[in-house]
Design a protein around this motif. Sequence first.
Motif, PDB file in Angstrom:
ATOM      1  N   PRO A 135      -3.543 -24.738  45.817  1.00  0.00           N
ATOM      2  CA  PRO A 135      -5.921 -24.192  45.530  1.00  0.00           C
ATOM      3  C   PRO A 135      -6.093 -24.016  44.199  1.00  0.00           C
ATOM      4  N   TYR A 136      -6.301 -23.532  43.448  1.00  0.00           N
ATOM      5  CA  TYR A 136      -6.980 -23.161  41.704  1.00  0.00           C
ATOM      6  C   TYR A 136      -8.593 -23.046  41.901  1.00  0.00           C
ATOM      7  N   HIS A 137      -8.626 -22.879  40.829  1.00  0.00           N
ATOM      8  CA  HIS A 137     -10.186 -22.810  40.745  1.00  0.00           C
ATOM      9  C   HIS A 137     -10.478 -22.738  39.073  1.00  0.00           C
ATOM     10  N   ILE A 138     -11.869 -23.312  38.778  1.00  0.00           N
ATOM     11  CA  ILE A 138     -12.301 -23.152  37.562  1.00  0.00           C
ATOM     12  C   ILE A 138     -13.447 -21.927  37.612  1.00  0.00           C
ATOM     13  N   GLU A 139     -13.351 -21.044  36.286  1.00  0.00           N
ATOM     14  CA  GLU A 139     -14.583 -20.311  35.740  1.00  0.00           C
ATOM     15  C   GLU A 139     -15.584 -20.729  35.074  1.00  0.00           C
ATOM     16  N   GLY A 140     -16.882 -20.821  34.958  1.00  0.00           N
ATOM     17  CA  GLY A 140     -17.790 -20.549  34.446  1.00  0.00           C
ATOM     18  C   GLY A 140     -18.684 -20.318  33.587  1.00  0.00           C
TER      19      GLY A 140
END
Length: 541
Positions: free
Chosen positions: A336-341
């Motif tokens: 799993p991964y995440h993207i910061e905005g």
Amino acid sequence: MKINCRKQVFGAILVVIFATLMIPMAFASKQVSGDEALGIKLAKQAVRADKHWTTTDHSKTEILNKNFKSGDEITQACLSCHTDASMQFEKTIHWTWKVPSEKEGIMNGKAGHAINNFCISGNNMEDKGCIKCHAGWNATKGEVNCLVCHGAEKFNFKEAFEDLEAFAGDDDPDTLEIVKDIYGSIKDATHNITLPKRENCGKCHFNGGGGDGVKHGDLDTSMAQPNKKLDVHMAAEGANFACTRCHTTVEHNIAGRLYTRPASAERKSLIDDDMASKITCESCHSNLPHKNYSKLNDHTDKVACQSCHIPEFARVNPTKMWWDWSKAGDLKDGKPYHIEGPYKKHTYKSIKGEFRWEKNVKPEYFWYNGSFANIGIKDEIDPSAIVEISHPLGNKNDPDSRIAPFKIHRGKQPYDKIRKRMVAPLLSGPNGYWTSFDMKDAITRGNKTLGEPFSGEYDFVETTYAFPTTHMVAPREDALNCSECHIRKNSRLANITGIYLPGRDRSNFIDKIGLIAVLGAFAGVMLHGLGRFFTRNGKEE
């Protein structure tokens, strides 16, 4: 002579026109001047004696000076004096997470059949993530944790008790010294008792939905110590309210909205009943909050105070406005991964999907009588339309309804394609979606906790969820101007239909009457002036 007469007549006409236009404005200005508004006077009176004292020094209480080995032991010590506290609290929604619905056989609440479009369901308290906010030492299986609400210290009891268990039986002098320090820290925490403060309530309510500002646009960690610009009631340099100043309690039942049940059964001020709950604005400010004869007082029977006095929410920290579960499950290299905005907030997480965050959000406005229509896991839906999971009830003909502001959270979430019902996937824990990334299995397990079947086929449907906007009350100089609503284009109340709103709406009939009245008045002035001119002119000749 004739020229001078004409000038005099023309000047007289201008004076009449000017007087016709300006006298009503001057009168209106005179109306709003004068003494302090009644609503302000009443509010000052209501909070004037907000001073608390105690008759007990808990550090001198013998039973609180023992070495506690578990949270349940602490609660038993509390109950030795406060004998009925636990019994009272266990009847409230803060303990059960359930409240009866008006629909037969259905229970609302996080542990009931209700769902939302954030983390969807508490799965009858089987979800390990949600249960962290339950006010029990071991959820409902243990004693009530009195210190969640009444503890003034930030202390990790769970870690302390785990350390004590790990050190049990170890006679090493250094270990015994550590154990002694742990016992001492536990005692200090049990001695520092208080009425609930913002930090106690905010530990859960500021972080509802899985993080700071996720759920409520008007409740986040910025409200722990807000300045007066953010909230006039809770600011230290303002009224410095604790949550319980408005959310008053009776036998541990805390005043506030419970799903379909209104926060207040009737709108009472403290003039009408000095024992009434203070949950509504009218409680302290009355239904005439503005200065005598102010036109604004004519709005209070149709417009909620919050509509004007909370111009935007999420004014310091951003709030989540969109959550798309259909995008969840993507992995990179099997992980799993995440993207910061923007705002340093995640716009994507494998375990949750896609998000959108916003700040300084203008509310959406609806008629509201204090109740909500809710869609739960047992209700049939129309997947071809946007499903309103929670939506305010009220209409223009309901005397209890007001035009009120809301945060509308939008998103996509799973539903049962065959049964046409919303579903409640189990998210956390070893078998939850956040571990398995198997939505079908998560739905099967989650629905089972609520006793609901699942056909085995699912898809995603767009949903909305409404939250009343009642906190972050701005100073009066920042309240909305009339032109925010009474304007032809981009009116804040554009979606409030079925009423005539001056400045926003057009009525050919009313416009014609107004035009005729203006032209008639002008013609009357002109005829009168001309008549005087010719009459006087004739006399002079």
